[in-house]
Design an enzyme around this catalytic site. Sequence first.
Site, PDB file in Angstrom:
ATOM      1  N   ASN A 119       8.431   5.315  81.579  1.00 24.36           N
ATOM      2  CA  ASN A 119       7.086   5.807  80.891  1.00 24.36           C
ATOM      3  C   ASN A 119       5.730   4.714  80.779  1.00 24.36           C
ATOM      4  OD1 ASN A 119       4.981   7.729  79.886  1.00 24.36           O
ATOM      5  ND2 ASN A 119       6.582   8.829  78.761  1.00 24.36           N
ATOM      6  N   HIS A 153      12.534 -18.305  73.276  1.00 28.45           N
ATOM      7  CA  HIS A 153      12.123 -19.576  73.352  1.00 28.45           C
ATOM      8  C   HIS A 153      12.965 -20.306  71.913  1.00 28.45           C
ATOM      9  CE1 HIS A 153       8.865 -18.971  75.789  1.00 28.45           C
ATOM     10  NE2 HIS A 153       8.484 -17.914  75.105  1.00 28.45           N
ATOM     11  N   THR A 169      18.573  -5.694  68.354  1.00 29.15           N
ATOM     12  CA  THR A 169      18.965  -7.178  68.353  1.00 29.15           C
ATOM     13  C   THR A 169      20.524  -7.482  68.585  1.00 29.15           C
ATOM     14  OG1 THR A 169      19.120  -6.879  65.787  1.00 29.15           O
ATOM     15  CG2 THR A 169      17.056  -7.474  66.711  1.00 29.15           C
ATOM     16  N   LYS A 170      21.326  -6.469  68.487  1.00 31.87           N
ATOM     17  CA  LYS A 170      22.687  -6.331  68.756  1.00 31.87           C
ATOM     18  C   LYS A 170      23.221  -5.449  69.515  1.00 31.87           C
ATOM     19  CE  LYS A 170      23.887  -4.495  64.247  1.00 31.87           C
ATOM     20  NZ  LYS A 170      24.604  -4.588  63.049  1.00 31.87           N
TER      21      LYS A 170
END
Length: 175
Positions: free
Chosen positions: A71, A105, A155-156
């Site tokens: 989308n 980073h 995040t996992k």
Amino acid sequence: MQVFTSLNKEYLALRKQTGDTCRLFNKSPSKGNLKRIRELFLECGEGVIIEAGFHCDYGNQITIGDRTFININCTVLDAPIDEGAITIGSDCLIGPNVQILTVSHALNPAQRLNKENFAAPITIGNNVWIGAGAIVLAGITIGDNSVIGAGSVVTKDVTANTVVVGNPAQKIRDI
């Protein structure tokens, strides 16, 4: 995660060329310009639909299966190296304003001064629905048939056939 620098001449040139292709498509999302976007990718299946507002940095490590729908305003922060690969399966639905980010980073301020990037691949299985505004971070695998709730930050890894929501995304049920 693999370290690379996006500031070398080769990567700057590739990113500029890819950016020009994305801008052209976003200004005029014609079939011809969609074809140019698809040609950036390592592989792009049949029947893939990408709406305007699409952005990727390089494209050359992106694989998309058949009949996937992306989308508006999707941002794919990919890397031009194997560890920066993004694989999106077949029959996926990717909502508006989704971010898929293989690049990160260093947390250490001294390391960030080197302007190095870290990349880890993202794999999205088949028949996955990623809701509007979700963010998928580097190194994540999302299993087949899973649903990522709108606004979630993944995040996992997400196991197949599950629904996850929130920040950070947490499993709320099986499908």
